[in-house]
Design a protein around this motif. Structure first.
Motif, PDB file in Angstrom:
ATOM      1  N   ASN A  77       0.712  -0.842  -0.190  1.00 34.70           N
ATOM      2  CA  ASN A  77       0.315  -0.073  -0.165  1.00 34.70           C
ATOM      3  C   ASN A  77       0.270   0.988   0.121  1.00 34.70           C
ATOM      4  OD1 ASN A  77       1.219   0.905   2.516  1.00 34.70           O
ATOM      5  ND2 ASN A  77      -0.839  -0.607   3.206  1.00 34.70           N
ATOM      6  N   GLU A 103      -4.903  -4.210  -3.518  1.00 39.55           N
ATOM      7  CA  GLU A 103      -4.314  -3.059  -3.495  1.00 39.55           C
ATOM      8  C   GLU A 103      -3.573  -2.304  -5.089  1.00 39.55           C
ATOM      9  OE1 GLU A 103      -1.392  -7.121  -3.371  1.00 39.55           O
ATOM     10  OE2 GLU A 103      -3.737  -6.571  -2.954  1.00 39.55           O
ATOM     11  N   LYS A 134      -3.860   5.516  -6.258  1.00 40.84           N
ATOM     12  CA  LYS A 134      -2.286   4.687  -5.973  1.00 40.84           C
ATOM     13  C   LYS A 134      -2.143   3.794  -7.289  1.00 40.84           C
ATOM     14  CE  LYS A 134      -5.463   1.169  -5.525  1.00 40.84           C
ATOM     15  NZ  LYS A 134      -6.788  -0.233  -4.689  1.00 40.84           N
TER      16      LYS A 134
END
Length: 362
Positions: A77, A103, A134
């Motif tokens: 992460n 993830e 992300k």
């Protein structure tokens, strides 16, 4: 070989079992002569468990030496693993990323819509923003550092989703990646399903979180209503039955149980019922199938990838268009206790170590 493993959390000596699948791997590595240290980003102090050194991040930062052959990252992460890489990544020549699921996914696009009682609009929007950031961060990082990165995916489905959402092409990872499935717990290998005992339940479902819509407790409840003469056991914590009426033939155990207890309950059931809307591998279902109990799961591509080698596994459509539980069970019960060793630790763990060794030769 000496490796450093990064984990958001880790089992401890106080009964915590978070991310136990990482610990299972590490214990196997250690038995094969590999020196393993772990950084658990969740622990405030260092400790040792089953011979594995678990370091707090603060204690690691005090170190002066970084004498490791590989840096291994599980379910990386941004808050923990990425910031660690920004600070210490250059001190490690080779990085191995294990991809387990969320993830590297745009979760709202991949996972099923949350149950109504779980929907919080501001939280969903916030998660979407985080996921976009992300995916962009990892895309840029992997492209920039690909010469020292190696990738392990727990299924072909996981690899395909990684390429789709992180926007990394096959050419970039073709020679530095491998699909290696998660291993099942040792208890599910050493012990076998008892076909001879009297069965209290027809179907058993075990989930860690009933509130996750991908785990299909709603479909299990519907199937119970469609099969009123049969007895269903659902094990797992959650609020689903606070907001939804439980079928009269469903017994619900509102707790998370240990492996030995799961085995005890499985031996009281004729068949496991483990439906899913989305799953990278579905480790609990793999453990049940490897244990040998007849198992019915969802008729979706990833489940076929995972279970088509198992004679004791059958499939049902998630739309429940065919209410054929008993027919499926009759077809698969003959395969009880004939499961292959596909998810045994000496197979999957052996593949991981072989992957590590190939990396170190480069």
């Amino acid at each position: 070989m000496k490796i450093l493993v990064l984990a958001a959390n880790y089992p401890n000596n106080d009964g915590g079992i978070s991310l136990y699948y990482i610990h299972t791997r590490n214990m196997y590595y250690k038995k094969q002569g590999i020196d393993v240290d772990v950084i658990s980003f969740a622990t405030p102090r260092s400790y040792k468990i089953d011979g594995i050194n678990v370091l707090s991040y603060d204690d690691f930062k005090k170190r002066k030496d970084y004498d490791y052959d590989l840096l291994v990252l599980h379910a990386a992460n941004l808050r923990n693993h990425y910031l660690f890489l920004k600070r210490f990544g250059k001190k490690f020549n080779k990085h191995v990323f294990f991809f387990h699921g969320h993830e590297v996914l745009m979760c709202s696009k991949v996972y099923s819509k949350p149950f109504a009682y779980m929907q919080r609009k501001h939280k969903i929007l916030g998660k979407d923003v985080y996921d976009r950031i992300k995916l962009l961060v990892w895309h840029r990082y992997f492209k920039k550092t690909n010469d020292k990165n190696y990738y392990i995916f727990v299924s072909k489905w996981m690899k395909d989703e990684f390429k789709k959402w992180v926007k990394i092409g096959e050419r970039m990872i073709k020679n530095n990646s491998q699909i290696i499935y998660n291993s099942v717990g040792e208890e599910f290998i050493k012990q076998h399903y008892n076909t001879k005992t009297n069965k209290k339940y027809d179907y058993i479902t075990v989930r860690g979180n009933l509130d996750g819509s991908k785990y299909c407790v709603d479909l299990v409840n519907k199937l119970a209503r469609k099969n009123p003469s049969q007895k269903f056991l659902i094990i797992g914590k959650g609020r689903y039955f606070t907001y939804n009426k439980r079928s009269d033939n469903v017994e619900w155990l509102d707790e998370n149980v240990q492996h030995e207890d799961i085995i005890r309950y499985m031996n009281k059931a004729k068949c496991a019922l483990m439906l899913t809307r989305t799953d990278a591998q579905g480790l609990m279902a793999c453990e049940m199938a490897s244990f040998g109990i007849p198992l019915i799961t969802s008729d979706i591509p990833v489940c076929h990838e995972i279970f088509d080698d198992f004679k004791n596994v059958g499939y049902i459509k998630n739309d429940l268009s065919k209410n054929n539980l008993e027919d499926i069970y009759k077809r698969i019960v003959k395969g009880a206790n004939q499961a292959p060793n596909k998810y045994h630790l000496d197979v999957t763990g052996g593949d991981e170590i072989a992957f590590f060794e190939r990396i170190l030769k480069k």
